[in-house]
Design an enzyme around this catalytic site. Structure first.
Site: not given
Ligand code: UDP
Length: 329
Positions: A33, A141, A208
């Site tokens: 969570l 990532y 962007f």
């Protein structure tokens, strides 16, 4: 099957939980969570509140649920943040995933569906992107997801783990009944930010980069509905019956849309313009990413039901209108 959805209180995971229930599976959720929302877990689904790297807790959840297969969505997924905080991304996405894998092997759970990403490819040599393209991520990532893909391959060979890794393009949209949807804090994704800007809930959208080598100068992405993504995780389960399977699939619609296309779509659907301004490029953003998902079509019979950007954006708008403050509404 008995399915443990890790990260099942998150954006894509919560959609998969609902679909797995509808398909007749017994479902439990494990989520710390940190980003997920307990409110998104349907009544009757057991929620194990734990870190996926906490081996004893994961083992207890696997035993309690007599888990046959783990579907793992738990990850930090923000490209820009990963550039600023690479260690944190490695710790969560690689090290904690290793804990999950150890717990699975210790409990003899050897089937896994893993959320990977098109960010593992970096800047691809050709478009649309097939699964055999070289993987050269240009942000942390993508690098963390690729590291796990390599680890899973090794475990398939040495431990008989059977896994499918789905390389998602841009997950978007919300459930058709607008009951669950995207609720990130902070929100960084284009579609929710464009909707919030149009509704006057946020400042103008920053675009962007308008100097990319694309037809309108803004980045091209392949937006795919979150329910379409989720369904693939269930479609692949029969393929994991044989031990040692190592399967990789791109999931996207194959149609590229620019940032300006998204601004136009949101404006069309909400009937009001998206206030926006042009800003510098965001670090780590490739100019164009769109999928050739024919392998998933051929081998899984998967195809997106939400075929156009407008179809996807419509569900996102319905969710954001119904729940102005997301799950806190
Ligand atoms: N984008 C943008 N302004 C924003 C957020 C995103 O122009 O406030 C662009 C971003 O540069 C990328 C596309 O929208 O080209 C999709 O970005 P998002 O963060 O939604 O997903 P990502 O492609 O990073 O997974």
């Amino acid at each position: 099957m008995n399915v443990l959805v890790v990260g099942g209180a998150g954006y894509i995971g919560s959609h998969c939980v609902r679909q797995a229930l509808a398909a007749g599976h017994a479902v439990a959720v494990l989520d710390d969570l940190s980003y997920g929302h307990a409110e998104s877990v349907p009544p009757g689904v057991e929620l194990f509140r734990a870190d996926m790297g906490d081996e004893p807790s994961v083992r207890a959840a696997l035993r309690t649920g007599r888990t046959d297969v783990v579907i793992d969505f738990a990850a930090f997924t923000n490209v820009g943040e990963s550039v600023r905080q690479p260690e944190r991304y490695h710790e969560n996405n690689v090290v904690r995933t290793e804990g999950l894998l150890r717990a699975m092997l210790a409990e003899d759970v050897r089937k896994l569906v893993f959320s990977s990403t098109c960010a593992t490819y970096g800047i691809p040599d050709r478009m649309p992107m097939t699964e055999d393209l070289p993987q050269r991520p240009i942000n942390p990532y993508g690098a963390t997801k690729l590291a796990v893909e390599h680890r899973l391959r090794a475990l398939a060979a040495t431990e008989g783990l059977s896994f499918a890794a789905f390389r998602y393009f841009n997950a978007a949209g919300a459930s058709a009944d607008a009951a669950i949807g995207e609720d990130h804090a902070p929100e960084t994704h284009l579609i929710p930010l464009a909707i919030a800007a149009a509704l006057g809930r946020r400042p103008p959208l920053q675009v962007f980069g308008a100097d990319y080598p694309t037809p309108d100068g803004t980045c091209l992405r392949d937006y795919v509905h979150v329910d379409d993504l989720s369904r693939a995780h269930l479609d692949v389960l029969p393929k994991l019956e044989a031990p040692g399977q190592a399967l990789f699939y791109n999931l996207g619609t194959g149609t590229p849309y620019s940032v300006k296309d998204v601004i136009a779509s949101v404006g069309r659907i909400l009937g009001r313009p998206v206030p926006h301004e042009f800003a510098p490029r965001r670090e780590g953003d490739p100019p164009a990413l769109y999928a050739d998902a024919s392998k998933a079509r051929r081998e899984l019979g998967w195809s997106p039901r939400y075929a156009t950007l407008d179809d996807i954006v419509r569900t996102a708008c319905a969710w954001h209108l119904a729940r102005p403050a997301g799950f806190a509404s």
